[in-house]
Write a protein that holds these residues in place. Structure first.
Motif, short mmCIF file in Angstrom:
data_model
loop_
_atom_site.label_atom_id
_atom_site.label_comp_id
_atom_site.label_asym_id
_atom_site.label_seq_id
_atom_site.Cartn_x
_atom_site.Cartn_y
_atom_site.Cartn_z
N LEU A 586 22.18 71.72 48.50
CA LEU A 586 21.65 70.35 48.48
C LEU A 586 21.47 69.84 49.91
N ASP A 592 16.98 73.95 50.04
CA ASP A 592 16.82 72.94 49.01
C ASP A 592 15.34 72.79 48.71
N VAL A 594 13.65 71.05 46.56
CA VAL A 594 13.18 69.68 46.32
C VAL A 594 12.97 68.98 47.65
N ARG A 595 13.95 69.15 48.56
CA ARG A 595 13.79 68.54 49.88
C ARG A 595 12.59 69.14 50.62
N ARG A 598 9.41 67.51 49.30
CA ARG A 598 9.28 66.10 49.73
C ARG A 598 8.97 66.01 51.22
N GLU A 642 21.72 66.01 41.10
CA GLU A 642 21.91 65.04 42.18
C GLU A 642 20.62 64.30 42.50
N GLU A 643 19.47 64.94 42.29
CA GLU A 643 18.18 64.32 42.57
C GLU A 643 17.66 63.53 41.37
N TYR A 658 8.54 60.36 41.54
CA TYR A 658 9.00 59.63 42.72
C TYR A 658 8.03 58.47 42.93
#
Length: 695
Positions: A586, A592, A594-595, A598, A642-643, A658
């Motif tokens: 994370l 990560d 997802v990060r 983004r 967590e996201e 988002y």
């Protein structure tokens, strides 16, 4: 050397005979070749005598001399089990007169060349036998002479015991004894009287077919004999197929025979009853490639196609090794004044197809029936190709592997498409006076029928391609042979060619439909490159992203863009991870996903971006669609919780919008495991797969 030169003729032979014989190579399978050479000489001697003597009947007697006591062999009823050690060939031809004896002495004789021979027949005889014993009666200046000698390979000049006295005999002719078979060839030679007779007929079959052969008797020492003309009529003649065709003022005869000695199917172009040029038939008729066996017979045969014509007699060169056609002898001229070998060949092949239609139809039907199950299971896209091009499909080779079959059918399909395209252009260009609907239908029905089938073939091919892609992805997400998972680069390339940009990739090369059908119509900006390598994006970032795809206004603009302003682009980001990867962290910019996604969005929003020199507006109103293709392992599942990602209704994948006002962008992100990609793709395409029976 003994010479008795009663007619003042001097024997000479300056060539080293032994050396020539030793250099000669004759396969063990050609053990009867010396016999054929002597019989051929007898036939030519008889032909010569026919030209000068009316009502003359030529005759050849072949005697087989076997191993064993002569008197004992004469008393036995069956002696074919004993090997043949010598052949005695007698004829009543013109004899070894001065001209013929000069030709005999000369290697590569010009006289032999003129009648289709090689002029080295006696070398062949000495290669397989210890010597030739010759006794010949001929006439000269009103007198009869006897020319007798032995011809041996262990003597430099060859001649021994030469005598040439006047003769009391008044009938011309020659007797040649091929004495003492070399043992290695004797072992391979046939023993059976009937078998030897059949092989002689096969070798000289054109003479038999044209009915110019003299009477030939082959005889055992116990006086059992076979008349070759009778044997030909009973066993061979009924099997011969024949027909004619015309080119201009010339008639061409075509004979098709079965040869049990030839090694391939051939076309034999002949002049004066001799083969001048031959070509393999399989080059032109694929189904005449292999040996043919009838009714599970152990003995197979090949077809020999003889072509004869007055034109071929006129066009043959002096050496009888080729024909004098025009410079463009391989061309396809239609002029009757310039007949080419290519045109003769084409007409001959049409006759072969006609004469062998029963055999070829049966062979081709059986061949296609063997291919049909393979085509139905692996290549259903060729269904229309087979229906509309059956004659071409039937002519593809037998015994092809599935991959080879695919290539052959693709060639036929491509040719068919071109033909339909040309026909369509022709129909549209021609101005027809259509006075009724019925006239219109007659004119265009056939074209539109095939045109639609071509379209179905293209669609079927695309459906089969999709099925293959899904199967390949299913394989790639499993262990390889080393029990390791395939690298994400390999999987990435299945979806989209790696390290490519939109200038080098067309939409047919990508398989983004696996994720979303709409992505098929998107325009690629970059693939697996750092941002600063993408010339469409003016960016200095060194981060990498798998795919950046910009959606053109071609689709969904009513949903994605407002009606009162120029439509904004939407972007799709696709990120691939190795199957079953489980080391995600994370917040880690490298671990990560997802990060990472983004961060990519922020790079696009924050930096000035141009595509082909034009600025692209990317701001908070620009939609971003993001796909993370990764298996939901424990470390990734922790990040997704967590996201604040939401599980999809099938509990396999995750998604999140988002849309917070604090963010500079709006994005929809899906995390899809590979098995869901496969599941969804199969479900979307199921109706197509079912239609082609490839589910």
């Amino acid at each position: 050397m003994i010479t008795k030169n009663t007619n003042l003729f001097v024997v000479s032979n300056v060539t080293n005979l032994r050396s020539r014989v030793n250099k000669l190579y004759i396969p063990k399978t050609k053990s009867l070749l010396p016999l054929f050479e002597i019989v051929s000489n007898s036939i030519h001697a008889i032909f010569e005598k026919r030209e000068i003597e009316d009502n003359y009947q030529g005759k050849i007697i072949i005697k087989l001399i076997r191993n064993g006591d002569e008197s004992t062999l004469k008393e036995l009823d069956f002696i074919d089990k004993y090997p043949v050690k010598s052949f005695e060939v007698s004829d009543n031809g013109i004899g070894l007169n001065r001209e013929n004896f000069i030709s005999f002495q000369e290697f590569d004789s010009e006289k032999k060349a003129k009648i289709g021979g090689k002029g080295i027949g006696r070398l062949v005889c000495l290669k397989l036998f210890s010597k030739m014993v010759v006794e010949s009666i001929y006439t000269e200046n009103g007198k009869f002479y006897s020319r007798n000698f032995e011809y041996k390979k262990n003597i430099k000049e060859g001649f021994d015991k030469y005598e040439n006295p006047e003769s009391e005999k008044t009938i011309t002719g020659t007797t040649v004894i091929l004495e003492n078979f070399e043992i290695e060839y004797q072992k391979k030679a046939p023993k059976d009287l009937l078998d030897i007779a059949r092989q002689i007929i096969t070798h000289f079959q054109l003479y038999f077919i044209e009915k110019v052969i003299p009477e030939i008797i082959i005889r055992n020492q116990n006086d059992e004999e076979v008349n070759l003309l009778n044997l030909f009529k009973s066993e061979f003649e009924s099997e011969i197929l024949d027909d004619t065709f015309n080119i201009g003022n010339y008639e061409f005869k075509v004979y098709i025979t079965k040869s049990f000695n030839s090694l391939s199917h051939k076309i034999l172009y002949c002049a004066h009853e001799r083969t001048v040029k031959d070509e393999g038939l399989s080059k032109y008729i694929e189904d005449l490639r292999y040996i043919i066996k009838d009714n599970d017979s152990l003995l197979g045969y090949h077809y020999q196609v003889f072509v004869l014509s007055k034109l071929l007699n006129e066009k043959v060169n002096e050496e009888r090794t080729n024909f004098h056609f025009s410079d463009d002898e391989e061309g396809d001229s239609e002029s009757d004044d310039d007949i080419t070998l290519a045109r003769i060949r084409r007409e001959t092949l049409l006759k072969v197809e006609e004469l062998l239609s029963s055999f070829l139809s049966k062979t081709r039907k059986e061949k296609v029936e063997q291919y049909i199950p393979i085509i139905q299971s692996e290549f259903p896209n060729y269904a229309s190709v087979i229906e509309f091009n059956r004659d071409k499909v039937e002519k593809i080779p037998a015994g092809l592997t599935p991959k080879e079959l695919d290539v052959k059918l693709y060639e036929i399909e491509s040719e068919w498409k071109l033909e339909v395209k040309i026909e369509g252009i022709k129909l549209l260009d021609e101005k027809k006076d259509i006075t009724s609907l019925e006239d219109y239908k007659k004119l265009y029905d056939k074209f539109w029928s095939e045109f639609n089938e071509v379209g179905k073939t293209d669609l079927a091919r695309y459906v089969v391609h999709r099925r293959s892609v899904i199967d390949m992805l299913d394989k790639l997400i499993k262990w390889d042979s080393n029990q390791r998972f395939y690298n994400e680069d390999i999987i990435h390339s299945l979806f989209f060619p790696i390290k490519e940009d939109k200038d080098t990739v067309i939409h047919e090369k990508q398989n983004l439909w696996l994720l979303d059908e709409r992505l098929t119509f998107n325009n690629l900006l970059a693939s697996d490159k750092t941002f600063n390598q993408i010339r469409q994006l003016n960016s200095n970032s060194t981060d990498r992203i798998d795919l950046i795809i910009r959606q053109e206004e071609i689709f969904d603009k009513a949903t994605l863009f407002s009606e009162d302003k120029f439509p904004n682009d939407s972007f799709t980001i696709v990120e691939f991870k190795k199957p079953y990867r489980n080391d995600y962290v994370l917040g880690d910019p490298k671990k990560d996903p997802v990060r990472q996604v983004r961060k990519y969005i922020n790079e696009i929003i924050d930096k000035e971006i141009k595509s082909e020199g034009r600025s692209i507006e990317a701001d908070k109103t620009t939609p971003f669609y993001c796909y993370i293709i990764a298996d939901i392992t424990s470390t990734l599942e922790y990040i997704l919780r967590e996201e604040m990602f939401t599980k999809m209704p099938d509990n396999i994948g995750y998604f999140r919008f988002y849309t917070s006002d604090e963010l500079k962008y709006k994005a929809y992100v899906e995390v899809i495991p590979f098995k869901k990609v496969i599941k969804n793709a199969k479900e979307r395409n199921k109706v197509l797969f079912d239609k082609l029976n490839i589910s």
